[in-house]
Design a protein around this motif. Structure first.
Motif, PDB file in Angstrom:
ATOM      1  N   VAL A   1      -3.842 -26.631  29.922  1.00  0.00           N
ATOM      2  CA  VAL A   1      -2.757 -27.915  29.601  1.00  0.00           C
ATOM      3  C   VAL A   1      -2.037 -27.349  28.213  1.00  0.00           C
ATOM      4  CG1 VAL A   1      -2.573 -30.391  29.385  1.00  0.00           C
ATOM      5  CG2 VAL A   1      -4.353 -29.572  31.068  1.00  0.00           C
ATOM      6  N   ARG A   2      -0.855 -27.527  28.499  1.00  0.00           N
ATOM      7  CA  ARG A   2      -0.050 -27.155  27.201  1.00  0.00           C
ATOM      8  C   ARG A   2       1.111 -27.859  27.048  1.00  0.00           C
ATOM      9  NH1 ARG A   2      -4.082 -25.017  26.235  1.00  0.00           N
ATOM     10  NH2 ARG A   2      -4.505 -23.054  25.424  1.00  0.00           N
ATOM     11  N   GLU A   3       2.036 -28.104  25.887  1.00  0.00           N
ATOM     12  CA  GLU A   3       3.165 -28.686  25.917  1.00  0.00           C
ATOM     13  C   GLU A   3       4.537 -27.811  25.578  1.00  0.00           C
ATOM     14  OE1 GLU A   3       3.069 -31.686  22.820  1.00  0.00           O
ATOM     15  OE2 GLU A   3       1.240 -32.993  23.837  1.00  0.00           O
ATOM     16  N   PHE A   4       5.386 -28.125  26.171  1.00  0.00           N
ATOM     17  CA  PHE A   4       6.824 -27.535  25.839  1.00  0.00           C
ATOM     18  C   PHE A   4       7.964 -28.405  25.518  1.00  0.00           C
ATOM     19  CE2 PHE A   4       4.557 -24.548  28.639  1.00  0.00           C
ATOM     20  CZ  PHE A   4       4.554 -23.421  27.826  1.00  0.00           C
ATOM     21  N   LYS A   5       8.710 -28.304  24.309  1.00  0.00           N
ATOM     22  CA  LYS A   5       9.569 -29.363  24.182  1.00  0.00           C
ATOM     23  C   LYS A   5      10.595 -29.127  25.106  1.00  0.00           C
ATOM     24  CE  LYS A   5       8.285 -29.173  18.957  1.00  0.00           C
ATOM     25  NZ  LYS A   5       8.996 -29.145  17.639  1.00  0.00           N
ATOM     26  N   VAL A   6      11.365 -30.318  25.283  1.00  0.00           N
ATOM     27  CA  VAL A   6      12.379 -30.525  25.741  1.00  0.00           C
ATOM     28  C   VAL A   6      13.625 -31.176  25.094  1.00  0.00           C
ATOM     29  CG1 VAL A   6      11.336 -29.963  27.991  1.00  0.00           C
ATOM     30  CG2 VAL A   6      11.598 -32.585  27.115  1.00  0.00           C
ATOM     31  N   GLU A   7      14.737 -31.216  25.580  1.00  0.00           N
ATOM     32  CA  GLU A   7      15.757 -32.327  24.965  1.00  0.00           C
ATOM     33  C   GLU A   7      15.521 -33.655  25.583  1.00  0.00           C
ATOM     34  OE1 GLU A   7      19.580 -30.416  25.814  1.00  0.00           O
ATOM     35  OE2 GLU A   7      19.282 -28.673  24.398  1.00  0.00           O
ATOM     36  N   ASP A   8      15.289 -33.739  27.081  1.00  0.00           N
ATOM     37  CA  ASP A   8      15.323 -35.026  27.597  1.00  0.00           C
ATOM     38  C   ASP A   8      14.348 -35.137  28.740  1.00  0.00           C
ATOM     39  OD1 ASP A   8      15.805 -37.481  28.372  1.00  0.00           O
ATOM     40  OD2 ASP A   8      17.780 -37.072  29.633  1.00  0.00           O
ATOM     41  N   PRO A   9      13.150 -35.726  28.269  1.00  0.00           N
ATOM     42  CA  PRO A   9      12.037 -35.770  29.181  1.00  0.00           C
ATOM     43  C   PRO A   9      12.205 -36.717  30.452  1.00  0.00           C
ATOM     44  CG  PRO A   9      11.324 -36.088  26.779  1.00  0.00           C
ATOM     45  CD  PRO A   9      12.722 -36.293  26.894  1.00  0.00           C
ATOM     46  N   LYS A  10      12.990 -37.622  30.129  1.00  0.00           N
ATOM     47  CA  LYS A  10      13.406 -38.420  31.273  1.00  0.00           C
ATOM     48  C   LYS A  10      13.807 -37.774  32.700  1.00  0.00           C
ATOM     49  CE  LYS A  10      14.603 -42.151  28.117  1.00  0.00           C
ATOM     50  NZ  LYS A  10      15.873 -43.101  27.826  1.00  0.00           N
ATOM     51  N   ILE A  11      14.309 -36.580  32.559  1.00  0.00           N
ATOM     52  CA  ILE A  11      14.721 -35.873  33.826  1.00  0.00           C
ATOM     53  C   ILE A  11      13.638 -35.423  34.432  1.00  0.00           C
ATOM     54  CG2 ILE A  11      17.008 -35.318  32.738  1.00  0.00           C
ATOM     55  CD1 ILE A  11      15.970 -32.688  32.329  1.00  0.00           C
ATOM     56  N   TYR A  12      12.475 -35.388  33.807  1.00  0.00           N
ATOM     57  CA  TYR A  12      11.166 -34.705  34.728  1.00  0.00           C
ATOM     58  C   TYR A  12      10.408 -35.960  35.218  1.00  0.00           C
ATOM     59  CZ  TYR A  12      12.573 -30.822  32.009  1.00  0.00           C
ATOM     60  OH  TYR A  12      12.943 -29.558  31.521  1.00  0.00           O
ATOM     61  N   GLU A  13       9.825 -35.582  36.315  1.00  0.00           N
ATOM     62  CA  GLU A  13       8.967 -36.487  37.077  1.00  0.00           C
ATOM     63  C   GLU A  13       7.479 -36.085  36.874  1.00  0.00           C
ATOM     64  OE1 GLU A  13       9.461 -39.304  38.380  1.00  0.00           O
ATOM     65  OE2 GLU A  13      11.973 -39.240  37.986  1.00  0.00           O
ATOM     66  N   LEU A  14       6.377 -37.017  36.817  1.00  0.00           N
ATOM     67  CA  LEU A  14       5.062 -36.535  36.737  1.00  0.00           C
ATOM     68  C   LEU A  14       4.805 -35.724  38.382  1.00  0.00           C
ATOM     69  CD1 LEU A  14       3.397 -39.442  35.098  1.00  0.00           C
ATOM     70  CD2 LEU A  14       4.521 -37.315  34.211  1.00  0.00           C
ATOM     71  N   GLY A  15       4.202 -34.833  38.255  1.00  0.00           N
ATOM     72  CA  GLY A  15       4.003 -33.846  39.333  1.00  0.00           C
ATOM     73  C   GLY A  15       4.757 -32.856  39.796  1.00  0.00           C
ATOM     74  N   GLN A  16       5.818 -32.897  39.190  1.00  0.00           N
ATOM     75  CA  GLN A  16       6.932 -31.984  39.428  1.00  0.00           C
ATOM     76  C   GLN A  16       6.474 -30.605  39.031  1.00  0.00           C
ATOM     77  OE1 GLN A  16      10.829 -33.120  37.461  1.00  0.00           O
ATOM     78  NE2 GLN A  16      11.400 -30.745  37.633  1.00  0.00           N
ATOM     79  N   GLN A  17       6.773 -29.784  40.048  1.00  0.00           N
ATOM     80  CA  GLN A  17       6.401 -28.384  39.716  1.00  0.00           C
ATOM     81  C   GLN A  17       7.568 -27.598  39.149  1.00  0.00           C
ATOM     82  OE1 GLN A  17       5.830 -25.305  43.161  1.00  0.00           O
ATOM     83  NE2 GLN A  17       3.747 -25.926  42.974  1.00  0.00           N
ATOM     84  N   VAL A  18       7.233 -26.743  38.248  1.00  0.00           N
ATOM     85  CA  VAL A  18       8.193 -26.056  37.548  1.00  0.00           C
ATOM     86  C   VAL A  18       7.884 -24.315  37.645  1.00  0.00           C
ATOM     87  CG1 VAL A  18       9.162 -25.181  35.272  1.00  0.00           C
ATOM     88  CG2 VAL A  18       8.322 -27.360  35.511  1.00  0.00           C
ATOM     89  N   ASN A  19       8.821 -23.572  38.318  1.00  0.00           N
ATOM     90  CA  ASN A  19       8.658 -22.314  38.933  1.00  0.00           C
ATOM     91  C   ASN A  19       9.281 -21.260  37.803  1.00  0.00           C
ATOM     92  OD1 ASN A  19       7.256 -22.870  41.282  1.00  0.00           O
ATOM     93  ND2 ASN A  19       9.204 -23.704  42.157  1.00  0.00           N
ATOM     94  N   VAL A  20       8.581 -20.201  37.872  1.00  0.00           N
ATOM     95  CA  VAL A  20       9.253 -19.186  36.864  1.00  0.00           C
ATOM     96  C   VAL A  20      10.615 -18.791  37.008  1.00  0.00           C
ATOM     97  CG1 VAL A  20       8.809 -17.071  38.267  1.00  0.00           C
ATOM     98  CG2 VAL A  20       9.006 -16.867  35.809  1.00  0.00           C
ATOM     99  N   THR A  21      11.220 -18.875  38.228  1.00  0.00           N
ATOM    100  CA  THR A  21      12.743 -18.737  38.232  1.00  0.00           C
ATOM    101  C   THR A  21      13.647 -19.784  37.771  1.00  0.00           C
ATOM    102  OG1 THR A  21      12.464 -19.576  40.755  1.00  0.00           O
ATOM    103  CG2 THR A  21      12.231 -17.046  40.320  1.00  0.00           C
ATOM    104  N   GLU A  22      12.915 -21.103  37.676  1.00  0.00           N
ATOM    105  CA  GLU A  22      13.771 -22.171  37.193  1.00  0.00           C
ATOM    106  C   GLU A  22      13.892 -22.031  35.329  1.00  0.00           C
ATOM    107  OE1 GLU A  22      11.709 -25.534  38.328  1.00  0.00           O
ATOM    108  OE2 GLU A  22      12.087 -25.142  40.751  1.00  0.00           O
ATOM    109  N   VAL A  23      12.951 -21.394  34.887  1.00  0.00           N
ATOM    110  CA  VAL A  23      12.900 -21.255  33.455  1.00  0.00           C
ATOM    111  C   VAL A  23      13.258 -19.879  32.980  1.00  0.00           C
ATOM    112  CG1 VAL A  23      11.452 -21.330  31.635  1.00  0.00           C
ATOM    113  CG2 VAL A  23      10.923 -22.628  33.521  1.00  0.00           C
ATOM    114  N   ILE A  24      13.018 -18.898  33.637  1.00  0.00           N
ATOM    115  CA  ILE A  24      13.484 -17.646  33.161  1.00  0.00           C
ATOM    116  C   ILE A  24      14.301 -16.667  34.151  1.00  0.00           C
ATOM    117  CG2 ILE A  24      12.369 -15.224  32.217  1.00  0.00           C
ATOM    118  CD1 ILE A  24       9.899 -17.041  31.785  1.00  0.00           C
TER     119      ILE A  24
END
Length: 211
Positions: free
Chosen positions: A82-105
């Motif tokens: 479990v780790r944290e990453f800074k974001v500009e606006d946390p409100k656009i995320y939903e709990l349980g939302q999956q983040v894949n590598v292609t969406e970030v890099i």
């Protein structure tokens, strides 16, 4: 949709890839994600904007009660890391939302990779700090000793930070400006040019370089 400034991964090892000219490049193979959003943190409550993500699912039988309550908010599945990453606006995320590598890099991006170095146990000053040691001829018994560590008169103590024998490795290290060579979407595999800290299967945090 905006993304986090990084993602968690697992170092799988190293290999090499060839370009169209037949030139070989050493690359580190990383299993990057998928990660799941576990918690949102805002300036109003925590003092900063960030999302907490989990990586590598953990069996429910291995969770303690505080972990069960924490993971329940995002769907109930537990995670080893479990780790944290800074974001500009946390409100656009939903709990349980999956983040894949292609969406970030993306291929060609520069990333900073943070991991924990391999443990080397208790080591002397030659291996730990690169001391040259003493002479090995003319009856010398100095050999691999550290030598004098203090002062006789002033300040009559060992200075804080003195390079001495001790535990080596297991330090948090970051390698900067590594270029993403390739992404294997189906396997969540990331290939970055060069070496990253840590042993095989070690946890790494991959941070995107801001333009």
């Amino acid at each position: 949709m905006p993304n986090t400034n990084g993602i968690l991964g697992r170092k799988l090892g190293m290999t090499r890839v060839y370009n169209e000219f037949g030139q070989a490049s050493p690359v580190t193979v990383i299993e990057a994600g998928p990660c799941v959003v576990l918690q949102k943190k805002t300036v109003g409550k925590e003092g900063y904007n960030a999302v907490q993500v989990g990586f590598r699912e953990k069996k429910p039988s291995r969770l303690n009660k505080p972990e069960v309550g924490h993971f329940k908010k995002s769907g109930g599945t537990g995670y080893y890391h479990v780790r944290e990453f800074k974001v500009e606006d946390p409100k656009i995320y939903e709990l349980g939302q999956q983040v894949n590598v292609t969406e970030v890099i993306k291929i060609g991006d520069k990333v900073d990779v943070t991991g924990r170095a391999k443990g080397r146990g208790f080591q002397g000053v030659i291996k730990r700090h690169g001391f040259s040691g003493g002479r090995a001829t003319h009856g010398s018994d100095f050999q691999r000793q550290p030598g004098s560590i203090g002062s006789s008169a002033y300040p009559s103590r060992v200075i804080k930070g003195k390079k001495m024998p001790g535990h080596m490795g297991t330090d948090k290290q970051t390698v900067k400006n590594l270029i993403v060579i390739d992404i294997r979407v189906e396997e969540n595999i990331l290939l970055v040019k060069g070496a990253v800290p840590g042993a095989k299967n070690g946890l790494v945090s991959i941070y995107i370089k801001k333009a």
